[in-house]
Design an enzyme around this catalytic site. Structure first.
Site, mmCIF file in Angstrom:
data_model
loop_
_atom_site.group_PDB
_atom_site.id
_atom_site.type_symbol
_atom_site.label_atom_id
_atom_site.label_comp_id
_atom_site.label_asym_id
_atom_site.label_seq_id
_atom_site.Cartn_x
_atom_site.Cartn_y
_atom_site.Cartn_z
ATOM 1 C CB SER A 59 -1.080 -0.275 1.290
ATOM 2 O OG SER A 59 0.136 0.261 2.500
ATOM 3 C CE LYS A 60 -2.450 5.809 -3.780
ATOM 4 N NZ LYS A 60 -2.656 6.800 -4.261
ATOM 5 N NE ARG A 61 -2.556 2.565 5.873
ATOM 6 C CZ ARG A 61 -3.381 2.268 5.069
ATOM 7 N NH1 ARG A 61 -3.779 3.972 3.941
ATOM 8 N NH2 ARG A 61 -3.833 1.611 4.809
ATOM 9 C CG ASP A 62 2.303 -1.594 2.703
ATOM 10 O OD1 ASP A 62 2.815 -0.994 3.912
ATOM 11 O OD2 ASP A 62 2.126 -1.643 2.305
#
Length: 512
Positions: A265-268
Site C-alpha cells: 500500500s501507499k503507507r508501506d
C-alpha cells in the site's frame, strides 16, 4: 480487417502514482508496442472530492521518467480528445438515458437514511453482504417500484436521484480473461451499481465503459482489484449494444508486501523504509500540513533499472535472462506469460538491478554523476580524473551518489588508521620499507598502476620482505581503511607526490 491495438492507462489524480499503477501502465505500453498499437493516457477525475492538486502532472512526469511514451493524452492531444473525464461530462448522460429507455437502468430516489435502513434490515436478517440488488430494489424508492406519475413528478420537481444499472436476477455472466481464462459470475453476486451520481457526474463504471468504447480501446489491462467489477462492465457493453467490440480484459496479479502478508500500500513506503512511488511527491495531510512521499528517482534509482524490476513483478520471459532494455522488454513481452499469482515486492532485488545498470554505464557518464556531487561539495576535479575515479569505484556503488562517497579517499587524507591491520601488520621493518617506497615514488619513471607495482616490488624485495607482508599496511597508510578498490590504481590516480606524503604521514604517526 483486424483492429488497431489500442490500450489505455486511466489513473485517478487522487495522489502520487503507486508503483502498482506504474506496472499497469508498463504492461499496457509493452503490449501496445509489441503489437504495433497506440498507448493512451486518460485521467479519470469523476470523483472530484478525492482530487489532489498536482497529482495529474505528477502522473505524466512519472510516466515520462519511466520511458513510457504516450501517443494520445492531455499533453499530446488526439482524435478522441478530451482525455480528461471531467471535460467529457456532457456525453455520459445520453448513454445513461439510453440504458433507462431500454429498461436496463432506473432512477433511484432513496435518501441516505433509506439506504442505511435497508442495510440495517439486511444485517439484522444476517445477510452477509447487504447490497442494493435485484431483490432489495423491490423495497426501495425507485422508478421500478413507484408509480410512473410519481416518478415524473419527482424528476420535474428536481428531486435528487441516482441512476442505477438493473442487473438481472438469474443469469451467468462470463468473459475470457487473458491472464485467468474464463471467468463466470452469477448475476446474484452483482449489485445494482450507481452509474450516474446525484451531482450529474458519472461513476467510474459508466464513464470507463463509454470512454473505452469511444476511444476504440481493444485491450483493458488493469489491476486485480477491478476483477469484481468486470461482470458489471460486461453487462454495460451488452446493454449499450457494444458487445461485439468489447475490449479483451486482463487483470494483473496483486503486488504484495515483502513479507507477503498483504497488498503493498501507499503507507508501506515510510513504514518499511523504501519508496512506493516513482518520483517524490509533495502534498498535504488531512490537517493541511505539508508532506513528502519519497520517490525512486530521488533515492538514486535509474529509470531503466526501476522498469526492468517492475516488469518482472508478475511477468517472466521464460528464460534465465534478467536484464532487459525497454526495447528487449517490448520484443519479449506477452500477456500469456503474466502470472495470476501475486508478486512479492523485493527491495533487495530492485537494488541489485540498480547496481547492474549503474555499473554497466560508460565511465564517462558515471563521471558526470560524480562531478555533479563533487562540485556540490566544492571540490574542483577534472573530467579525466573523475572518469578514472568512477571507473575504479563503480563496483562498490549501488546508487550514483555512492560514487562520490567512495571517491572521498581521493580528496581526504586519512585521519585515522584501521587498528586491526596496524596491530597485526605494522612493525619497524614494514614501516622502513614503506618509508623507502615513499622516498622513491616522486621520481618514479612509470606512474601507471603497473609501474607503481613494479617499483613497490623492487623496494620491498630490496628490504628483504614480500609484497604480502606490506600490502595491507600500505593500503591503510594511503587510505586509512583495510579494504577498498585496487590499491595500485588508487595510488596512480592520487599521484606519486600525494601518495608519498600520505605514506610519510602514516610512518610518522604510527609507532613501529
Amino acid at each position: 480487417m483486424e483492429r488497431e491495438v489500442r490500450v489505455r492507462f486511466a489513473p485517478s489524480p487522487t495522489g502520487p502514482l503507486h508503483i502498482g499503477g506504474v506496472r499497469t501502465a508498463l504492461y499496457n505500453y509493452l503490449l501496445a508496442r509489441k503489437l504495433g498499437g497506440k498507448m493512451l493516457l486518460r485521467i479519470e477525475d469523476t470523483d472530484q472530492n478525492r482530487f489532489v492538486p498536482g497529482a495529474e502532472q505528477y502522473i505524466m512526469d512519472s510516466l515520462r521518467w519511466c520511458g513510457i511514451v504516450i501517443d494520445e493524452g492531455i499533453e499530446q492531444g488526439g482524435p478522441h480528445a478530451p482525455y480528461r473525464q471531467s471535460e467529457r461530462k456532457p456525453m455520459y448522460r445520453q448513454y445513461a438515458q439510453q440504458l433507462i429507455d431500454s429498461g436496463h437502468a432506473y432512477y433511484a430516489f432513496d435518501t441516505s437514511e433509506d439506504l442505511d435502513a435497508m442495510r440495517a434490515r439486511l444485517t439484522a436478517a444476517k445477510v452477509p453482504n447487504p447490497q442494493y440488488n435485484s431483490i432489495t430494489r423491490a423495497q426501495m424508492r425507485n422508478s421500478l417500484t413507484l408509480p410512473a406519475e410519481e416518478v415524473t413528478q419527482l424528476l420535474e420537481s428536481g428531486a435528487q436521484y441516482v441512476i442505477r444499472l438493473k442487473v438481472p436476477r438469474k443469469e451467468e455472466i462470463r468473459f475470457n480473461d487473458l491472464i485467468r481464462g474464463w471467468v463466470v459470475v452469477h448475476s446474484s453476486a452483482v449489485d445494482d451499481k450507481v452509474l450516474m451520481k446525484s451531482d450529474g457526474m458519472p461513476t467510474y463504471h459508466l464513464a470507463n465503459i463509454v470512454d473505452d468504447h469511444l476511444m476504440e480501446i481493444t485491450h483493458v489491462i488493469r489491476g486485480e482489484e477491478w476483477l469484481p467489477s468486470a461482470p458489471l462492465h460486461v453487462l454495460l457493453y451488452r446493454y449499450l449494444g457494444w458487445e461485439a467490440t468489447m475490449p479483451q480484459f486482463a487483470h494483473l496479479p496483486l503486488l504484495l508486501k515483502p513479507d507477503g502478508t498483504g497488498k503493498l500500500s501507499k503507507r508501506d513506503g515510510d513504514k518499511l523504509g523504501f519508496p512506493v512511488f516513482p518520483l517524490e511527491f509533495h502534498g498535504t495531510d488531512a490537517d493541511g500540513q505539508p508532506t513528502v512521499s519519497s520517490g525512486y528517482r530521488e533515492a538514486g534509482y535509474l529509470p531503466e533499472a526501476f522498469i526492468n524490476f517492475l516488469a518482472f513483478l508478475g511477468w517472466n520471459p521464460g528464460t534465465t535472462q534478467e536484464l532487459f532494455t525497454m526495447d528487449e522488454l517490448i520484443e519479449n513481452f506477452s500477456i500469456e506469460r503474466v502470472s495470476k499469482s501475486p508478486a512479492r515486492f523485493d527491495q533487495n532485488k530492485v537494488r541489485w538491478y540498480n547496481e547492474q545498470y549503474l555499473r554497466a554505464k560508460p565511465d564517462a557518464e558515471l563521471a558526470q554523476f560524480l562531478l555533479h556531487d563533487l562540485q556540490a561539495q566544492g571540490l574542483d576535479v577534472s573530467a579525466d580524473k573523475a572518469e578514472q575515479i568512477a571507473a575504479l569505484v563503480k563496483e562498490r556503488a549501488t546508487f550514483p551518489a555512492d560514487l562520490a562517497k567512495e571517491a572521498q579517499l581521493f580528496f581526504q587524507r586519512p585521519s585515522a588508521y584501521d587498528e586491526q591491520v596496524i596491530s597485526k601488520k605494522w612493525n619497524a621493518q614494514v614501516a622502513g620499507a614503506l618509508a623507502e617506497f615513499a622516498r622513491q615514488l616522486p621520481t618514479a619513471p612509470d606512474t601507471t598502476p603497473d609501474g607503481i607495482k613494479a617499483l613497490l616490488t623492487q623496494v620491498v624485495e630490496g628490504q628483504g620482505l614480500k609484497q604480502g607482508q606490506v600490502l595491507q599496511a600500505l593500503r591503510v597508510a594511503v587510505t586509512g581503511a583495510a579494504a577498498g578498490p585496487d590499491l595500485m590504481a588508487i595510488m596512480s590516480i592520487l599521484g606519486t607526490q600525494e601518495t608519498a606524503e600520505r605514506i610519510e604521514a602514516a610512518v610518522a604517526a604510527l609507532p613501529a
